[in-house]
Design an enzyme around this catalytic site. Sequence first.
Site, mmCIF file in Angstrom:
data_model
loop_
_atom_site.group_PDB
_atom_site.id
_atom_site.type_symbol
_atom_site.label_atom_id
_atom_site.label_comp_id
_atom_site.label_asym_id
_atom_site.label_seq_id
_atom_site.Cartn_x
_atom_site.Cartn_y
_atom_site.Cartn_z
ATOM 1 N N ASN A 70 15.962 1.585 -1.050
ATOM 2 C CA ASN A 70 14.641 1.025 -0.751
ATOM 3 C C ASN A 70 13.604 1.357 -1.826
ATOM 4 O O ASN A 70 12.404 1.158 -1.623
ATOM 5 C CB ASN A 70 14.139 1.510 0.625
ATOM 6 C CG ASN A 70 13.944 3.028 0.677
ATOM 7 O OD1 ASN A 70 13.742 3.678 -0.339
ATOM 8 N ND2 ASN A 70 13.998 3.581 1.876
ATOM 9 N N GLU A 83 -11.411 14.354 8.417
ATOM 10 C CA GLU A 83 -11.681 14.916 7.094
ATOM 11 C C GLU A 83 -13.172 14.828 6.776
ATOM 12 O O GLU A 83 -13.696 13.748 6.524
ATOM 13 C CB GLU A 83 -10.882 14.173 6.018
ATOM 14 C CG GLU A 83 -11.129 14.726 4.623
ATOM 15 C CD GLU A 83 -10.732 13.770 3.513
ATOM 16 O OE1 GLU A 83 -10.377 14.244 2.425
ATOM 17 O OE2 GLU A 83 -10.792 12.548 3.734
ATOM 18 N N ASP A 114 -8.788 9.898 7.890
ATOM 19 C CA ASP A 114 -9.255 10.050 6.517
ATOM 20 C C ASP A 114 -10.761 9.772 6.417
ATOM 21 O O ASP A 114 -11.318 9.018 7.217
ATOM 22 C CB ASP A 114 -8.468 9.072 5.637
ATOM 23 C CG ASP A 114 -8.733 9.226 4.167
ATOM 24 O OD1 ASP A 114 -8.557 10.343 3.655
ATOM 25 O OD2 ASP A 114 -9.106 8.235 3.518
#
Length: 644
Positions: A156, A385, A356
């Site tokens: 892959n 975060e 995030d």
Amino acid sequence: MKNLILIFVVVFLFSCQNGEQKKMEFSKEVTAVINEIERVEPPNWFIGFKDNSLQLLVKEENIGASNPSISYNGVTIEKVSRAKSNNYLFIDVRIDASTIAGVFNIDFTFNDGTKKTHTYELKSREKQSDTYVGFNSSDAIYLITPDRFANGDESNNINLELKETAIDRSDNYKRHGGDLQGIINHVDYISDLGFTAVWPTPLLLNDMAESSYHGYAITDYYKVDSRFGNLSLYKKLADELRKRDMKLIMDQVANHCGIGHWWVKDLPFDDWLNHQKNYEENKDNWNIETSIGSNHRRTTNQDLYASEADRKGNNEGWFSPKMPDLNQRNPFLAKYIIQNSIWWIETLGLGGIRQDTYPYPDKEFMSNWAGTIMNEYPNFSIVGEEWSYNPLIVGYWQKGANNKDGYKSNLKSPMDFPMQKAIVEGLNEEEEWDKGLIKLYEGLANDFHYTTPKDILIFVDNHDKTRVFTELWQDIRKVKTALSYMLVLPRIPQVYYGTEILMNDTANPGDHGLIRSDFPGGWKDDTINAFTGEGLNEYQKDMQSFVTKILNYRKHSAAIHDGKTLHFAPFMGTYFLFRIKDDETVVHIINKNEQPITLDLKRYEEVGLSGKKLKNIITGEDFIWNDEIHLTEKGSIILTTKNN
């Protein structure tokens, strides 16, 4: 043949419904070509939620000119909304509490009488909401950049249909081939180290022309990047972790997507992105700084005196020219993001979400996002975060904070950047030993500001920061001290992959590609294998052993998980910290003295250890806590009253 098989499956599932659902006939409606529609998202949904609403995003050429219909007991279309682009439709659906799992058609009838059909599935949930238990202070999290950890399936490595096809391990910003199978192959390694949770950086499709390896420019929120594997492998990783009583944490991004996201070519509304008009008019010469005044002034979320221009520059400004900033004030986009998070929790059986760039999106949306998830999953965990070294800012985002502006975040766990900085700076202070230790001491003393300190996530390095071995001047004693101190704090600790073998970015400190270097042994031609220990030097093996001993003790330590914390101000170049619960006391001592020193233990009399036997967690040596302690080496010591 494939369509015929699907047709028979549909007929079978309909026929197996209980008396509330009429047996379907083999009709023209059922035999319609399956899934003529380009996209319907979420791709499936689940029954049994507290919130019985579902909003479907439908993407198909000219779909806005159609009228959708559903004929399925317990499922009702309440509202149909048409977008600015005629290629979108938003369908608000109500799912009754009595609705049973099954497959049904959504028919789209156009004005000219033609019809398109999409087959949709409502699934049964594998477990109830309150059984989703998130990460907490009893856990230790292993953070992985998947492309750089291990290549478990070379087949892959490349997908020629995607924009970035090269595999080049000599380039820190190209793809290196690490994948889901690579993590799965080494779950036992992570477990044996003593970790109880794994946080891979994003694994969803990043069809970007360059630097697609890091995962933070998502171009499909429901699709695993084929270069990492597929959804089945993602589920397998979650299953393998659960078999070992470990949790999977998913890294999500609500603030921005990648410029290659499928919707960027045909945006549903004029306000799907922040500064959308400006972007669409200047695509060929797009400069976010000069065009829209983007900034990273995250304190505008709290600043009582912040200008509106600065607030918008943070919340509406683009994070990067290649990462369009999503406008969560658009209610359809907001619903899309919330449903996407819930879909992944259910699909993978997640043990947590890491969100995030938490302070960049619309903060009212983030409150609603976190609140919706935690309302459905009361024992779940989310870490956000907030890259700030100011504890006042970090504390603002934690649930229960008494914020002057009345903001309620619903976020359980912010990230402890202030303590990370205090640890590094405090241990690097050489001239005035106590001064350096006071940075650690006062960093922890700031816990009075936090609602629940033990729910904050602490780390000494991560995928965005210089490796701790580099930051601590390649001093192994300092690294051990930093890790041991972090791992006994009233916190949720996170360790970055490779820290246990002293990986570093000394050649170019702070370089993101170098910070995210390949883990040795993750590729079949590696001459060093950190998974087996082959080729590691004595210092790397010693650090692996050090981390393993602490984490495996921590795994079963009630005092560290949930005990009282007591520390004494630094004295004569030493700093003593105690974690206490019932008959277990853990003692952490930092000694900055180069020469041997003897300390009078009467200063710590209130802890109640006089005459007790303690064991050194690392060496196994016994120590009787009497009148004094003789420290012969610079570094840290961890003692415990537990016998095993």
